[in-house]
Motif scaffolding. Sequence first.
Motif, PDB file in Angstrom:
ATOM      1  N   GLU A 103       0.813  -1.214   0.000  1.00 34.08           N
ATOM      2  CA  GLU A 103       0.000   0.000   0.000  1.00 34.08           C
ATOM      3  C   GLU A 103       0.845   1.261   0.000  1.00 34.08           C
ATOM      4  OE1 GLU A 103      -3.671  -0.405   2.735  1.00 34.08           O
ATOM      5  OE2 GLU A 103      -2.056  -1.537   3.685  1.00 34.08           O
ATOM      6  N   GLY A 104       0.308   2.286  -0.667  1.00 34.68           N
ATOM      7  CA  GLY A 104       0.878   3.619  -0.589  1.00 34.68           C
ATOM      8  C   GLY A 104       2.014   3.843  -1.546  1.00 34.68           C
ATOM      9  N   PRO A 105       2.610   5.001  -1.440  1.00 39.97           N
ATOM     10  CA  PRO A 105       2.389   5.960  -0.360  1.00 39.97           C
ATOM     11  C   PRO A 105       1.180   6.870  -0.572  1.00 39.97           C
ATOM     12  CG  PRO A 105       4.112   6.781  -1.782  1.00 39.97           C
ATOM     13  CD  PRO A 105       3.724   5.421  -2.314  1.00 39.97           C
ATOM     14  N   SER A 106       0.677   6.994  -1.807  1.00 38.50           N
ATOM     15  CA  SER A 106      -0.423   7.939  -2.062  1.00 38.50           C
ATOM     16  C   SER A 106      -1.728   7.451  -1.449  1.00 38.50           C
ATOM     17  CB  SER A 106      -0.617   8.143  -3.562  1.00 38.50           C
ATOM     18  OG  SER A 106       0.519   8.754  -4.116  1.00 38.50           O
ATOM     19  N   CYS A 107      -2.483   8.398  -0.881  1.00 38.85           N
ATOM     20  CA  CYS A 107      -3.749   8.078  -0.251  1.00 38.85           C
ATOM     21  C   CYS A 107      -4.660   9.298  -0.303  1.00 38.85           C
ATOM     22  CB  CYS A 107      -3.537   7.629   1.195  1.00 38.85           C
ATOM     23  SG  CYS A 107      -2.843   8.918   2.256  1.00 38.85           S
ATOM     24  N   GLY A 108      -5.896   9.102   0.101  1.00 34.40           N
ATOM     25  CA  GLY A 108      -6.829  10.214   0.149  1.00 34.40           C
ATOM     26  C   GLY A 108      -7.981   9.928   1.082  1.00 34.40           C
ATOM     27  N   LEU A 109      -8.645  10.992   1.497  1.00 27.12           N
ATOM     28  CA  LEU A 109      -9.866  10.920   2.295  1.00 27.12           C
ATOM     29  C   LEU A 109     -10.924  11.702   1.543  1.00 27.12           C
ATOM     30  CD1 LEU A 109      -8.201  11.452   5.747  1.00 27.12           C
ATOM     31  CD2 LEU A 109      -9.498   9.426   5.065  1.00 27.12           C
ATOM     32  N   ILE A 110     -11.954  10.989   1.087  1.00 22.76           N
ATOM     33  CA  ILE A 110     -12.936  11.575   0.189  1.00 22.76           C
ATOM     34  C   ILE A 110     -14.319  11.524   0.846  1.00 22.76           C
ATOM     35  CG2 ILE A 110     -13.850  11.549  -2.158  1.00 22.76           C
ATOM     36  CD1 ILE A 110     -10.773  11.831  -2.047  1.00 22.76           C
ATOM     37  N   PRO A 111     -14.989  12.663   0.959  1.00 26.96           N
ATOM     38  CA  PRO A 111     -16.303  12.705   1.612  1.00 26.96           C
ATOM     39  C   PRO A 111     -17.431  12.320   0.660  1.00 26.96           C
ATOM     40  CG  PRO A 111     -15.640  14.909   1.013  1.00 26.96           C
ATOM     41  CD  PRO A 111     -14.496  14.003   0.627  1.00 26.96           C
ATOM     42  N   ILE A 112     -17.478  11.055   0.285  1.00 27.06           N
ATOM     43  CA  ILE A 112     -18.532  10.572  -0.614  1.00 27.06           C
ATOM     44  C   ILE A 112     -19.748  10.216   0.229  1.00 27.06           C
ATOM     45  CG2 ILE A 112     -19.212   8.777  -2.250  1.00 27.06           C
ATOM     46  CD1 ILE A 112     -16.278   8.558  -3.066  1.00 27.06           C
ATOM     47  N   GLY A 113     -20.849  10.871  -0.018  1.00 25.96           N
ATOM     48  CA  GLY A 113     -22.081  10.574   0.703  1.00 25.96           C
ATOM     49  C   GLY A 113     -22.454  11.617   1.738  1.00 25.96           C
ATOM     50  N   LYS A 156     -18.508  12.413  10.256  1.00 30.80           N
ATOM     51  CA  LYS A 156     -19.399  11.707   9.326  1.00 30.80           C
ATOM     52  C   LYS A 156     -18.583  10.603   8.636  1.00 30.80           C
ATOM     53  CE  LYS A 156     -23.151  14.442   9.318  1.00 30.80           C
ATOM     54  NZ  LYS A 156     -22.958  15.238  10.492  1.00 30.80           N
ATOM     55  N   PRO A 157     -19.241   9.584   8.094  1.00 30.00           N
ATOM     56  CA  PRO A 157     -18.498   8.560   7.353  1.00 30.00           C
ATOM     57  C   PRO A 157     -17.664   9.192   6.240  1.00 30.00           C
ATOM     58  CG  PRO A 157     -20.763   7.869   7.684  1.00 30.00           C
ATOM     59  CD  PRO A 157     -20.688   9.313   8.115  1.00 30.00           C
ATOM     60  N   LEU A 158     -16.489   8.617   6.003  1.00 25.19           N
ATOM     61  CA  LEU A 158     -15.510   9.184   5.084  1.00 25.19           C
ATOM     62  C   LEU A 158     -14.799   8.042   4.380  1.00 25.19           C
ATOM     63  CD1 LEU A 158     -13.972  11.867   4.339  1.00 25.19           C
ATOM     64  CD2 LEU A 158     -12.537  11.436   6.326  1.00 25.19           C
ATOM     65  N   VAL A 159     -14.562   8.165   3.079  1.00 25.12           N
ATOM     66  CA  VAL A 159     -13.893   7.103   2.321  1.00 25.12           C
ATOM     67  C   VAL A 159     -12.383   7.278   2.399  1.00 25.12           C
ATOM     68  CG1 VAL A 159     -13.511   6.120   0.009  1.00 25.12           C
ATOM     69  CG2 VAL A 159     -15.830   6.725   0.751  1.00 25.12           C
ATOM     70  N   TRP A 160     -11.699   6.223   2.845  1.00 22.30           N
ATOM     71  CA  TRP A 160     -10.241   6.134   2.809  1.00 22.30           C
ATOM     72  C   TRP A 160      -9.872   5.418   1.524  1.00 22.30           C
ATOM     73  CZ3 TRP A 160      -5.583   7.396   4.689  1.00 22.30           C
ATOM     74  CH2 TRP A 160      -4.495   6.549   4.468  1.00 22.30           C
ATOM     75  N   THR A 161      -8.948   5.967   0.783  1.00 28.06           N
ATOM     76  CA  THR A 161      -8.481   5.299  -0.432  1.00 28.06           C
ATOM     77  C   THR A 161      -6.957   5.350  -0.462  1.00 28.06           C
ATOM     78  OG1 THR A 161      -8.755   5.130  -2.836  1.00 28.06           O
ATOM     79  CG2 THR A 161      -8.715   7.364  -1.903  1.00 28.06           C
ATOM     80  N   VAL A 162      -6.350   4.262  -0.900  1.00 24.02           N
ATOM     81  CA  VAL A 162      -4.894   4.169  -0.940  1.00 24.02           C
ATOM     82  C   VAL A 162      -4.481   3.445  -2.215  1.00 24.02           C
ATOM     83  CG1 VAL A 162      -4.851   2.024   0.426  1.00 24.02           C
ATOM     84  CG2 VAL A 162      -2.831   3.506   0.400  1.00 24.02           C
ATOM     85  N   GLU A 163      -3.377   3.891  -2.793  1.00 27.90           N
ATOM     86  CA  GLU A 163      -2.899   3.212  -3.997  1.00 27.90           C
ATOM     87  C   GLU A 163      -2.273   1.881  -3.614  1.00 27.90           C
ATOM     88  OE1 GLU A 163       0.416   4.835  -6.226  1.00 27.90           O
ATOM     89  OE2 GLU A 163       1.322   5.606  -4.402  1.00 27.90           O
ATOM     90  N   LEU A 164      -2.339   0.937  -4.531  1.00 32.58           N
ATOM     91  CA  LEU A 164      -1.746  -0.381  -4.336  1.00 32.58           C
ATOM     92  C   LEU A 164      -0.490  -0.506  -5.180  1.00 32.58           C
ATOM     93  CD1 LEU A 164      -4.954  -2.592  -4.419  1.00 32.58           C
ATOM     94  CD2 LEU A 164      -3.687  -1.794  -2.410  1.00 32.58           C
ATOM     95  N   ASN A 165       0.514  -1.167  -4.628  1.00 27.99           N
ATOM     96  CA  ASN A 165       1.759  -1.394  -5.330  1.00 27.99           C
ATOM     97  C   ASN A 165       1.611  -2.649  -6.182  1.00 27.99           C
ATOM     98  OD1 ASN A 165       4.343  -2.410  -6.022  1.00 27.99           O
ATOM     99  ND2 ASN A 165       5.264  -1.205  -4.384  1.00 27.99           N
ATOM    100  N   GLN A 166       1.377  -2.452  -7.475  1.00 26.04           N
ATOM    101  CA  GLN A 166       1.086  -3.566  -8.389  1.00 26.04           C
ATOM    102  C   GLN A 166       2.198  -4.599  -8.462  1.00 26.04           C
ATOM    103  OE1 GLN A 166      -2.570  -2.941  -8.954  1.00 26.04           O
ATOM    104  NE2 GLN A 166      -1.616  -4.644  -9.791  1.00 26.04           N
ATOM    105  N   ARG A 167       3.412  -4.166  -8.492  1.00 24.47           N
ATOM    106  CA  ARG A 167       4.530  -5.096  -8.640  1.00 24.47           C
ATOM    107  C   ARG A 167       4.570  -6.075  -7.459  1.00 24.47           C
ATOM    108  NH1 ARG A 167       8.818  -1.836 -10.371  1.00 24.47           N
ATOM    109  NH2 ARG A 167       8.722  -0.937  -8.324  1.00 24.47           N
ATOM    110  N   ASN A 168       4.419  -5.560  -6.240  1.00 24.31           N
ATOM    111  CA  ASN A 168       4.474  -6.432  -5.071  1.00 24.31           C
ATOM    112  C   ASN A 168       3.248  -7.327  -4.954  1.00 24.31           C
ATOM    113  OD1 ASN A 168       6.961  -5.453  -4.407  1.00 24.31           O
ATOM    114  ND2 ASN A 168       6.212  -4.031  -2.861  1.00 24.31           N
TER     115      ASN A 168
END
Length: 181
Positions: A103-113, A156-168
């Motif tokens: 996981e990572g390093p890029s991530c985000g918190l997105i207020p969907i909903g 309020k509920p919040l979406v956590w999103t993180v990039e996945l390291n494809q190679r690993n």
Amino acid sequence: RDDVRSFYFQRSARVVRSDDQNSNDLEKCLEEILETERVEPKKTDVLVLGAFGGRFDQEMAAFHLLHKYSGSFNCVSLVGRFNLSFLIGPNRTNRIFPSFEFEGPSCGLIPIGHACESVTTNGLKYDMKNLALSFGSFVSSSNCIQANEISIETDKPLVWTVELNQRNIAAALESIKRQKK
């Protein structure tokens, strides 16, 4: 479709026919888990593979289901080729322990909903302190994981999103395949 049913049936998957046209396939699957597996509420995690990369309306429906089923499962995680996303619950300290190998390093918190009036984080490059997040105002995208433990508090509920390291991830899957032989 007969070809899809045949594909999964040949791979020993249980195929359930449903005439329900008021919910999408993911929602039908979540309902099937609740009905047939007799899971205890908030005790089961669900991993939805292939959640991203298709039709945008289906991806948004998946985020809708994160909210709808938040009381039914401990966690529903949406996994795509490049991302992992799940819902962060409100009014408590949520702790995330990232696996830096995958996981990572890029991530985000997105207020969907919901718009969030107060978000506080610790362990990110751009930590927030009582920051409001909402579409049309501010969302936390392009942030970075900076610690072995991330804490997130939100009203309020919040979406956590993180990039996945494809190679690993690919290497881990190959290792699993070799172990099965």
